[in-house]
Design an enzyme around this catalytic site. Sequence first.
Site, PDB file in Angstrom:
ATOM      1  N   GLU A  51      -7.016  -0.452 -33.099  1.00  0.00           N
ATOM      2  CA  GLU A  51      -7.375  -1.659 -33.839  1.00  0.00           C
ATOM      3  C   GLU A  51      -8.524  -2.355 -33.133  1.00  0.00           C
ATOM      4  OE1 GLU A  51      -3.780  -3.625 -35.789  1.00  0.00           O
ATOM      5  OE2 GLU A  51      -4.242  -4.857 -34.055  1.00  0.00           O
ATOM      6  N   LYS A  95     -10.583  -4.983 -31.194  1.00  0.00           N
ATOM      7  CA  LYS A  95     -10.181  -6.092 -30.327  1.00  0.00           C
ATOM      8  C   LYS A  95     -11.174  -7.225 -30.509  1.00  0.00           C
ATOM      9  CE  LYS A  95      -8.796  -7.342 -25.674  1.00  0.00           C
ATOM     10  NZ  LYS A  95      -9.369  -8.685 -25.722  1.00  0.00           N
ATOM     11  N   ARG A 142      -6.211 -16.508 -30.089  1.00  0.00           N
ATOM     12  CA  ARG A 142      -5.035 -15.927 -30.739  1.00  0.00           C
ATOM     13  C   ARG A 142      -4.326 -17.011 -31.531  1.00  0.00           C
ATOM     14  NH1 ARG A 142      -1.805 -11.707 -28.486  1.00  0.00           N
ATOM     15  NH2 ARG A 142      -0.402 -10.980 -30.121  1.00  0.00           N
ATOM     16  N   ARG A 161      -1.879 -19.774 -28.356  1.00  0.00           N
ATOM     17  CA  ARG A 161      -1.130 -18.976 -27.401  1.00  0.00           C
ATOM     18  C   ARG A 161      -0.196 -19.809 -26.526  1.00  0.00           C
ATOM     19  NH1 ARG A 161      -4.169 -14.058 -24.402  1.00  0.00           N
ATOM     20  NH2 ARG A 161      -2.753 -13.946 -22.660  1.00  0.00           N
ATOM     21  N   GLU A 216      -6.241 -13.247 -34.752  1.00  0.00           N
ATOM     22  CA  GLU A 216      -7.231 -13.793 -33.819  1.00  0.00           C
ATOM     23  C   GLU A 216      -8.341 -14.469 -34.632  1.00  0.00           C
ATOM     24  OE1 GLU A 216      -6.943 -12.956 -30.292  1.00  0.00           O
ATOM     25  OE2 GLU A 216      -8.960 -13.325 -29.546  1.00  0.00           O
ATOM     26  N   PHE A 254      -3.493  -9.219 -37.727  1.00  0.00           N
ATOM     27  CA  PHE A 254      -3.105  -7.852 -37.369  1.00  0.00           C
ATOM     28  C   PHE A 254      -1.606  -7.600 -37.336  1.00  0.00           C
ATOM     29  CE2 PHE A 254      -4.809  -9.920 -33.459  1.00  0.00           C
ATOM     30  CZ  PHE A 254      -3.621 -10.126 -32.781  1.00  0.00           C
ATOM     31  N   ARG A 306       4.188  -7.947 -22.130  1.00  0.00           N
ATOM     32  CA  ARG A 306       2.935  -7.242 -21.925  1.00  0.00           C
ATOM     33  C   ARG A 306       3.332  -5.865 -21.423  1.00  0.00           C
ATOM     34  NH1 ARG A 306      -2.108  -9.000 -20.938  1.00  0.00           N
ATOM     35  NH2 ARG A 306      -1.588 -11.114 -20.309  1.00  0.00           N
ATOM     36  N   LYS A 324      -5.080  -2.603 -24.176  1.00  0.00           N
ATOM     37  CA  LYS A 324      -6.420  -3.065 -24.555  1.00  0.00           C
ATOM     38  C   LYS A 324      -7.474  -2.233 -23.837  1.00  0.00           C
ATOM     39  CE  LYS A 324      -6.104  -6.696 -21.158  1.00  0.00           C
ATOM     40  NZ  LYS A 324      -5.463  -7.940 -20.888  1.00  0.00           N
TER      41      LYS A 324
HETATM   42  P1  AMP Z   1      -7.324 -10.126 -22.857  1.00  0.00           P
HETATM   43  O1  AMP Z   1      -7.558 -11.557 -23.221  1.00  0.00           O
HETATM   44  O2  AMP Z   1      -8.538  -9.380 -22.478  1.00  0.00           O
HETATM   45  O3  AMP Z   1      -6.155  -9.986 -21.914  1.00  0.00           O
HETATM   46  O4  AMP Z   1      -6.833  -9.382 -24.195  1.00  0.00           O
HETATM   47  C1  AMP Z   1      -5.679  -9.690 -24.851  1.00  0.00           C
HETATM   48  C2  AMP Z   1      -5.989 -10.577 -26.019  1.00  0.00           C
HETATM   49  O5  AMP Z   1      -6.778  -9.886 -26.969  1.00  0.00           O
HETATM   50  C3  AMP Z   1      -4.789 -10.978 -26.821  1.00  0.00           C
HETATM   51  O6  AMP Z   1      -4.058 -12.013 -26.264  1.00  0.00           O
HETATM   52  C4  AMP Z   1      -5.409 -11.379 -28.142  1.00  0.00           C
HETATM   53  O7  AMP Z   1      -5.752 -12.746 -28.128  1.00  0.00           O
HETATM   54  C5  AMP Z   1      -6.685 -10.581 -28.204  1.00  0.00           C
HETATM   55  N1  AMP Z   1      -6.771  -9.629 -29.314  1.00  0.00           N
HETATM   56  C6  AMP Z   1      -7.915  -9.393 -29.973  1.00  0.00           C
HETATM   57  N2  AMP Z   1      -7.750  -8.482 -30.920  1.00  0.00           N
HETATM   58  C7  AMP Z   1      -6.447  -8.103 -30.884  1.00  0.00           C
HETATM   59  C8  AMP Z   1      -5.662  -7.186 -31.620  1.00  0.00           C
HETATM   60  N3  AMP Z   1      -6.188  -6.439 -32.588  1.00  0.00           N
HETATM   61  N4  AMP Z   1      -4.355  -7.068 -31.296  1.00  0.00           N
HETATM   62  C9  AMP Z   1      -3.814  -7.806 -30.299  1.00  0.00           C
HETATM   63  N5  AMP Z   1      -4.506  -8.691 -29.572  1.00  0.00           N
HETATM   64  C10 AMP Z   1      -5.811  -8.846 -29.849  1.00  0.00           C
END
Ligand code: AMP
Length: 575
Positions: A274, A276, A281, A296, A324, A362, A436, A442
């Site tokens: 998917e 990112k 969020r 969040r 998001e 999503f 998590r 990711k």
């Molecule tokens: P990070 O902030 O780099 O730790 O990445 C995690 C965050 O990516 C999540 O908390 C979401 O806010 C965001 N995110 C963006 N796209 C998605 C997606 N398709 N599915 C889940 N989280 C996503």
Amino acid sequence: MSRVNPLQRRGTGVPKNRAAIFGVVWEVRLLARWAEFAATLDAVARTSSKREKVQLLARYLRQLPEEALAVACTYLTGRVLPAGEADKLQMGWSTIVGVLQELSGATDREVSGLYLRWGDLGDVAAELVARRRTVPLFRQPLTLEGAHGWLRRAAAVRGKGASSARAAALRALLEQAQPMEAKYLVRVLTGDLRIGLKEGLLQEAVAEAFGVSPAAVRRADLLQSDLGQVACLARRGQLHTASLRYFHPFRFMLAGTLMEPGEPFAGAGEVLAEDKYDGVRVQVHREGDRLALYSRTLDEITDSFPELREALEGLSPAYIVDGEIVAWRGQGPAPFHRLQQRLRRLDPWAVAGEIPVVLFVFDLLKLGEDDLLDLPLAERRSRLERLRFSGPVRLATARRVRDPEALRECFRAARDRGHEGLVVKRLEAPYRPGRRGGLWLKWKEPFATLDVVVVGAEYGHGKRAGVLSDYTFAVWDGDRLRVVGKAYSGLEDLEIVQLTEFFLQHTVRDLGRFKVVEPKVVLEVAFDAVTRSDRHDSGYALRFPRILRVRADKAPQEASTLAEVEALYRRQRQV
Ligand code: AMP
């Protein structure tokens, strides 16, 4: 002799009592004294034994009347009101200090002197309350229910009168409070109880209080995000009825970090790749004529994005979705900081035109009366696809893939669309609030990579307990090495074993688990950002560093420099 009004004395777990006075039967509510709440917290703070903390709390919670139980548990989570409440009690430092000064006559200088001495506003409050200039004619013992009533009413006041209503409530409470009570009242208000109690222990205490399993309490708490309600359910033996509730936000499922593109396929034939999105969020709740967006941190942010309302109302009559919000420009996403400007602005309609947004949805977590959390993602996704998307509310782009090569292709495509990368999701996975882990991974382009020199190595945990797998690394500052971070290894097992042998032979100081090693090994590390840090002697830290590989081709002298780290730090601030 206690001067407590007997009608206000806490009972023995029976919330109501009947008393006959002159032949009239009075229904007497037994209330929970604040003094006892404060004394319990103080006892919990004083012991370092986790077991004892849990037992002290359990014993206290068990005998509270229902309303007080809910209030106490909410306070113990560091909140005055449960997450998702529309009302917020923002009682800042200046309000609290202002009221304390009014009651005690303390000057600014005295307050800052006391703060320097104690380092905690609760302790300052205890001292200043002891110096109160006037003593109320009738001292009513503070109760949890009574105090909460004041705070709740103050939180409900909006707009102009809000800050004076808050100060008035605090004054009314502090006028009655004993020093120890004031200390914990102020700590509740600042959201920092300082009693060394992590969430898990608190859930354990609730479990122990009512003879249920900690896992059942944890599950209910994840669904309801309201430990007060959960404790009441536990007492009534109704924990199994805990479920998602509209307009009670719960914690988001989070993603682990993908180390290499083959990883998601271990044990899975097919996964969902998917896009990112780099934004904020949100969890959207819609039912009846109500719509709410939660961040969040479970704060309501509905009013920041008024232009999403129409499309969200059209999606379906009753649902909870996860997604998001991204700042948008023309055909693609705009940088994240544009979105921050939206969250800060007071008049969201005025900026809606200037900084448009798109919400990518999503996940679907509840539809009508059906909770979908335990369904596999594949099923949730297909139900999500059937909702009516329109305008700025869009379905997240996702593709099923079967091998690392297809995943790489999706990654490039997501990057070409201007997004951060991918979140790779297991199709059979349920939605796990607050977790998590490996069910979602990711994959984003690292902000940058650096070549760093290992200066320390430490034994790992679990299956890495016997090898030196955690490395402290540094960059050059002139002819000195300065530490910029620490990472556990993403290297192959064999490489780690070889490095362990090497480091054991090149240890210059043996500190037990940690070995200071000769600066000989160069690693390439990727990371998400450079932050300022006083933990390391460089003054910087790499955020989320991941070891990509051993640079056997590089001599330590060729590693990166502090000047490069500083340049990266400056560059990210300009984006
Ligand atoms: P990070 O902030 O780099 O730790 O990445 C995690 C965050 O990516 C999540 O908390 C979401 O806010 C965001 N995110 C963006 N796209 C998605 C997606 N398709 N599915 C889940 N989280 C996503």
